[in-house]
Design an enzyme around this catalytic site. Sequence first.
Site, PDB file in Angstrom:
ATOM      1  N   HIS A   1      -4.307  -0.636  -4.046  1.00 12.70           N
ATOM      2  CA  HIS A   1      -5.744  -0.948  -3.863  1.00 12.70           C
ATOM      3  C   HIS A   1      -6.464  -0.665  -5.186  1.00 12.70           C
ATOM      4  CE1 HIS A   1      -5.219  -1.199   0.514  1.00 12.70           C
ATOM      5  NE2 HIS A   1      -4.513  -0.091   0.426  1.00 12.70           N
TER       6      HIS A   1
ATOM      7  N   GLU B   1      -5.254  -5.641  -4.697  1.00 12.63           N
ATOM      8  CA  GLU B   1      -4.982  -6.106  -3.345  1.00 12.63           C
ATOM      9  C   GLU B   1      -4.507  -7.554  -3.354  1.00 12.63           C
ATOM     10  OE1 GLU B   1      -8.397  -5.216  -0.954  1.00 12.63           O
ATOM     11  OE2 GLU B   1      -8.063  -3.059  -1.100  1.00 12.63           O
TER      12      GLU B   1
ATOM     13  N   SER C   1       0.839  -1.196   0.000  1.00 16.28           N
ATOM     14  CA  SER C   1       0.000   0.000   0.000  1.00 16.28           C
ATOM     15  C   SER C   1       0.881   1.257   0.000  1.00 16.28           C
ATOM     16  CB  SER C   1      -0.955  -0.041   1.200  1.00 16.28           C
ATOM     17  OG  SER C   1      -1.921   0.978   1.117  1.00 16.28           O
TER      18      SER C   1
END
Length: 290
Positions: free
Chosen positions: A190, A217, A148
């Site tokens: 994401h 993800e 992330s």
Amino acid sequence: MKIHGKLIIIGGAVDKGSFTETDLDTNATKNLNFFEEGILKRIIQESAHKENSRIEVITTASKIPRQIGPEYVKAFSYLGAHNVDVLYIEKREQASEPEIIERLKAADVVMFTGGDQLRLTSILGGTPFDDILIDKYKNTNFIYAGTSAGAAAASNNMIYQGSSSEALLKGEVKITSGLGLIDDVVIDTHFVQRGRIGRLFQAVVGNPKVLGIGLGEDTGLLIKNGRQMEAIGSGLVILVDGREVKDTNLTQVELGQPISINHLVTHVMSKHDTFDLDTFKMTIKSSQYV
């Protein structure tokens, strides 16, 4: 320049098992497929000393570092790596402290957690920690892994803000400098789940030399030699190549107005597919034409 280290960038929501649950052991069979096939296992396999590698988990991007860090220690431990600890760097001055610098120098792997990538770069950017991190990546058998925010910050160009729903309105996507481990790419995370394709389109049309990388993800890229990319994990990697853009209205419209783009090339990668950053050629591992 030959790059000796490896990058492993992950789109977020790494399925490392439900370590917050008390019945982990009784539910371990649920997690075995990930443990054997997943991204954290691959990080260990690619590291210099495998299960004996020194791994430092860096939680700087997170607002809850004391909760996140131990979860990764548990996950790596479950996979057989026990030389793992959490390196808490929450203020800029800590990135110059001798003890923290020595721990970085001794590490075979750093694992940057999710959170806010702007927090990560504003604390670490331009510090001795950042300088040593880049030097180790370029010159030693070292792994920078990030999920992330940790993935988004790895490149020289970093997306730090932008609405998914309004991403193709001029000015909605904000870009600044990342930690600078890899040039000529911009990374978004994401990606599939949060519908961020428009963010990457705008980032690329503003400078078509830059390759857009969208990570789903529990999906990532293993990058060797700074050029050879392999998709890992369970989902999709979207690549946006702007080199063949024929036309756009980017410079003609006002801020907040829609952007038009003619001929933006995209690629979709899944597990084991590869892409060469020198030739811009993708190879599908299980091609129906082989």
